[in-house]
Write a protein that holds these residues in place. Structure first.
Motif, short mmCIF file in Angstrom:
data_model
loop_
_atom_site.label_atom_id
_atom_site.label_comp_id
_atom_site.label_asym_id
_atom_site.label_seq_id
_atom_site.Cartn_x
_atom_site.Cartn_y
_atom_site.Cartn_z
N SER A 46 21.99 -10.12 -46.25
CA SER A 46 20.90 -9.24 -46.65
C SER A 46 20.09 -10.05 -47.64
O SER A 46 20.52 -10.28 -48.78
N GLN A 61 19.46 -11.67 -52.19
CA GLN A 61 20.55 -11.28 -53.08
C GLN A 61 21.34 -12.45 -53.66
O GLN A 61 22.00 -12.30 -54.69
N GLU A 102 12.85 -15.20 -47.79
CA GLU A 102 13.45 -14.21 -48.69
C GLU A 102 12.80 -14.20 -50.06
O GLU A 102 13.05 -13.27 -50.86
N GLU A 153 11.12 -11.09 -51.40
CA GLU A 153 11.90 -10.00 -51.98
C GLU A 153 11.69 -9.93 -53.50
O GLU A 153 11.78 -10.95 -54.19
N SER A 169 13.66 -8.78 -55.63
CA SER A 169 14.91 -9.09 -56.33
C SER A 169 14.99 -10.57 -56.72
O SER A 169 15.64 -10.91 -57.72
N GLN A 205 18.79 -3.53 -59.08
CA GLN A 205 19.38 -4.28 -57.97
C GLN A 205 19.84 -5.65 -58.44
O GLN A 205 20.92 -6.13 -58.06
N THR A 242 20.41 4.36 -57.08
CA THR A 242 20.03 4.41 -55.66
C THR A 242 19.16 3.23 -55.29
O THR A 242 19.14 2.81 -54.13
N HIS A 244 21.19 0.36 -53.78
CA HIS A 244 22.11 0.72 -52.69
C HIS A 244 22.49 -0.48 -51.83
O HIS A 244 23.67 -0.70 -51.54
N ASP A 245 21.53 -1.27 -51.41
CA ASP A 245 21.84 -2.40 -50.53
C ASP A 245 22.72 -3.43 -51.24
O ASP A 245 23.61 -4.03 -50.63
N PHE A 246 22.49 -3.63 -52.52
CA PHE A 246 23.32 -4.56 -53.28
C PHE A 246 24.75 -4.02 -53.42
O PHE A 246 25.72 -4.79 -53.35
N ARG A 268 26.17 -2.05 -51.26
CA ARG A 268 26.72 -2.23 -49.91
C ARG A 268 27.24 -3.66 -49.74
O ARG A 268 28.36 -3.88 -49.24
N MET A 269 26.48 -4.64 -50.17
CA MET A 269 26.90 -6.03 -50.04
C MET A 269 28.06 -6.36 -50.99
O MET A 269 28.85 -7.27 -50.72
#
Length: 597
Positions: A104, A107, A136, A139, A141, A344, A370, A373-375, A377-378
């Motif tokens: 993803s 990150q 990337e 992004e 982040s 994040q 929230t 969230h993706d971070f 998840r990873m």
């Protein structure tokens, strides 16, 4: 240098072959960074260094580098992407040499910062290298990470940007305008070096210069996507497409396999051997009836935890005086990291710290988690050991309004595999559950509230992950009211009023939302004629969903509309989750009882 160039071509060949055998993968993305990987793995990286492949789709060349270095058998490359192999499509710690899962995009740099900070905290030598793709860098982040890396003067961090000009479907935002990447990184306070990413001498000189800098370094490397194979170079339509056997045969005529050997400084035992230690400690004492918020109790308990557990690192998103991590920051500044308003990136840093053997405690408003969230998840795929704390949960925060109210957080963490979700209702349970969470290895979440509530439990009360507490009970109970956190107090108010009307109800504190004591819930439901009411300060997919899964049909009181600003008690009344709503629902339920479960 000639040997490193030959190793680069060998890595290209292995990447092409393995993706063709697999029938999937991203060979052109591997070909653009072959010289960079060759220099990193066979010249630059030492035993105490760390490497993160942020452009995780280039995993085949990472596996090829491990094989070339003798860290894995060469024949294992033929098992790329097979369900029986650890050589997955994107890196995960299922391969023990990998400490951080990537894929993803955007990150890896945050995790690299966590590793670099971890090394500084441990006063350990070694550098952290992160290989990024240019795509990337769109992004946000990445720039959250770039900003904080400079703020903390992480001279032990080196990012290499593989500028091959193409993303998945078209040219990247800046294409080959390397000066634009340089300008941005410089603006964030980084040392920058521009190079030709296929020239071994330039790559090695860049690494040498980076070590002399007192700032984090960004090596911006101009490369060619599909480099080494004429019919693949600069072809934007070839992203994520392996060669067929005929195309592979044609490609191998242009790149000759040398089978040259160079000793890598990366050792076979360089695996993630970090262990997570927990030392037990005594929690603070409280008096029954004492008014104290659960966020306050969390802050006090965190200090007790830190006194015995030196591997605990607390990260906060510039809300220390709200989450109450300020107490820890004041007492243990060396183990405290201010991450500012960048949730994040804060989570990504925690992943890197966890990979260094620390136990990060990540705190902010429940609503703001929230964004990460993706971070999160990873973090699961990275097998990280991170404790999340979300304060200001639910509508009970009052006048600040819906943007500040954590109303989706339980649903979010329920979607995270194997996560622990704890929602205490008073100071005693908060501190006890914080301690239980500290013992647990993995992703866990503690939900705290803003308002002061009375202490319900005795200091000797024990709490376990996966448990519940029955607070009020009789042999004549007509309904079961299940609540957690702030609504426990509303359920108890309802109990007192209904008791005067000679209506007995049972009150359960479901402090452990996940895992849930399904057997305990089912037993209590049956003893209450299956008349079950769940009251929660959350949107639909929260505690009620967990209870329904365990016991079936329920009457569900939850926040059904987008809330407004207002006083807590008025909000809870307006959105029908207060004691009045519980009383109404109990009365309507016992008039029309649920069918047997």
């Amino acid at each position: 240098m000639d040997k490193l160039k030959k190793i680069a071509d060998d890595l290209r060949i292995d990447s092409l072959k393995s993706t063709t055998i697999a029938g999937s993968g991203h060979p052109t993305s591997c070909l653009s960074c072959a010289e960079i990987m060759s220099c990193l793995f066979f010249k630059e990286i030492r035993e105490n260094d760390e490497f993160i492949l942020s452009k995780g789709h280039a995993a085949p060349i990472l596996w090829a580098s491990y094989a070339e270095a003798g860290l894995i058998p060469k024949k294992e490359l033929n098992n790329l992407r097979k369900i029986t192999s650890n050589l997955e499509g994107h890196p995960t710690p299922n391969m023990p040499l990998v400490k951080v899962a990537t894929g993803s995009l955007g990150q890896g740099l945050s995790a690299g910062i966590g590793m670099a900070l971890g090394k500084k905290i441990k006063q350990e030598k070694g550098r952290v290298y992160v290989l990024l793709g240019d795509g990337e860098c769109a992004e946000g982040s990445i720039w959250e990470a770039a900003s904080i890396a400079s703020y903390y003067s992480l001279e032990n961090l080196c990012a290499i940007i593989d500028v091959n000009k193409y993303g998945q479907t078209q040219q990247t935002m800046y294409a080959y305008h390397l000066e634009k990447y340089e300008k941005i990184f410089k603006a964030f306070g980084w040392n920058t070096i521009l190079i030709n990413g296929h020239k071994i001498k330039e790559i090695l000189n860049a690494f040498k210069q980076a070590k002399k800098s007192k700032k984090p370094t960004a090596i911006i490397a101009k490369t060619t996507k599909g480099k080494g194979v004429s019919f693949l170079e600069n072809k934007k339509t070839m992203h994520g497409k392996p060669l067929n056997k005929k195309e592979l045969k044609k490609a191998l005529k242009e790149i000759k396999y040398t089978n040259i050997k160079i000793t890598s400084k990366i050792k076979k035992n360089k695996k993630n051997k970090e262990t997570y230690k927990f030392t037990n400690y005594t929690t603070n004492k409280y008096k029954k009836g004492e008014l104290i918020s659960t966020r306050e109790a969390f802050g006090k308990g965190l200090v007790r935890l830190g006194e015995k557990n030196k591997q605990a690192i607390v990260l906060d998103g510039d809300v220390k005086n709200s989450t109450k991590t300020e107490y820890f920051f004041e007492k243990f500044p060396e183990n405290s990291i201010e991450c500012f308003i960048a949730e994040q990136n804060m989570t990504g840093i925690a992943i890197g710290l966890s990979a260094q053997g620390f136990t990060p405690y990540v705190a902010t408003f429940a609503a703001f988690l929230t964004r990460a969230h993706d971070f999160i998840r990873m973090a699961v795929y990275s097998k990280a050991n991170i404790k999340f704390i979300g304060s200001h949960a639910g509508i009970s925060i009052g006048q600040d309004g819906p943007s500040q109210m954590g109303l989706e957080d339980i649903a979010m963490f329920l979607s995270i595999p194997d996560s622990i979700i704890l929602y205490p209702c008073d100071a005693v349970s908060t501190e006890k559950l914080l301690r239980e969470m500290a013992k647990h290895k993995g992703i866990s979440y503690l939900r705290t509230t803003r308002n002061k509530t009375p202490v319900l439990y005795d200091n000797k009360e024990k709490f376990r992950i996966g448990g519940l507490k029955v607070l009020r009970k009789s042999s004549k109970d007509k309904a079961l009211v299940i609540s957690a956190g702030i609504t426990v107090h509303e359920a108890l108010k309802a109990y007192d009023i209904l008791k005067k009307e000679k209506i007995n109800i049972r009150v359960v504190d479901l402090y452990s939302v996940q895992p849930t004591d399904a057997k305990g819930l089912l037993k209590n439901a049956k003893e209450c004629k299956n008349n079950v009411i769940v009251a929660e300060d959350h949107y639909f997919d929260g505690i009620g969903s967990v209870v329904m899964k365990a016991i079936g049909k329920i009457k569900h009181l939850y926040v059904k509309k987008i809330p407004r600003s207002g006083k807590p008690e008025k909000l809870m009344k307006k959105y029908s989750i207060d004691y009045n709503a519980i009383i109404r629902t109990v009365k309507s339920t016992i008039k029309s009882p649920q069918k047997a479960l």
